[in-house]
Design an enzyme around this catalytic site. Sequence first.
Site, short mmCIF file in Angstrom:
data_model
loop_
_atom_site.label_atom_id
_atom_site.label_comp_id
_atom_site.label_asym_id
_atom_site.label_seq_id
_atom_site.Cartn_x
_atom_site.Cartn_y
_atom_site.Cartn_z
N SER A 55 16.09 -80.47 58.23
CA SER A 55 16.36 -79.78 56.97
C SER A 55 16.78 -78.33 57.19
O SER A 55 17.69 -77.82 56.54
CB SER A 55 15.11 -79.85 56.08
OG SER A 55 15.36 -79.23 54.85
N GLU A 138 7.94 -68.80 51.52
CA GLU A 138 8.36 -68.82 50.12
C GLU A 138 7.23 -69.45 49.32
O GLU A 138 6.82 -70.58 49.59
CB GLU A 138 9.64 -69.63 49.91
CG GLU A 138 10.04 -69.62 48.44
CD GLU A 138 11.24 -70.49 48.13
OE1 GLU A 138 12.16 -69.99 47.48
OE2 GLU A 138 11.23 -71.66 48.54
#
Length: 159
Positions: A55, A138
Site C-alpha cells: 500500500s 495520522e
Amino acid sequence: MTDDKPDIYGGQRPQMEHALEQLLAKVEDLRQRMTDELGLDPIEHILARVKSDESMREKLRRRGLPQTTEAALTQMHDAIGVRIVCGFLSDVYALRDHLASDPALEVVEEKDYIRNAKPNGYRSYHMILCTQEGFFVEVQLRTISMDTWAALEHHLQYK
C-alpha cells in the site's frame, strides 16, 4: 512485502509498531481517565495499523515519489494510522485537546473536516503527530455517524 524488493520501511517496522503501541497505550489511558470523570466511555472503537509495504509503495507511485524508506517515512505522514471513533462530537474535540497537549507528541498538522467539511460531505478531524521516536502518525477522530458516512462513501467510490 514482495520477494524481490526490500521492506519499504527499511527494517523499521518493529520500531514503528512499538511507537504505535505506545500511542495506543496513551489513548487507552486517556480513555480510562475520561470514563472515570464522565461516567461514560468516550470511545466507541479504535482502529490502528502500520500501512502495508504494498500500500505504501502504491501511494508513493501515485504521488510520483521514489519508493524509498526515506520517502515512506518522511514525505508520507500516514505510514502509521489510528482512527478513533467517538459517540459524541464533544469527545472528538476533548481527545484532540489531550493529544495535542501531550509533551511526548508533536502536532505537525491539523485539518478540521468537521467544521470545514470536504465538498463531498466528508467530516472528520485529522491530526498528523510526530512521536518521540520520530515517526509520523495520522490520527483521525470522528463520531459514529461520521464513520458510518465515510465507510459508505468509500464503499460507493471503490465499488
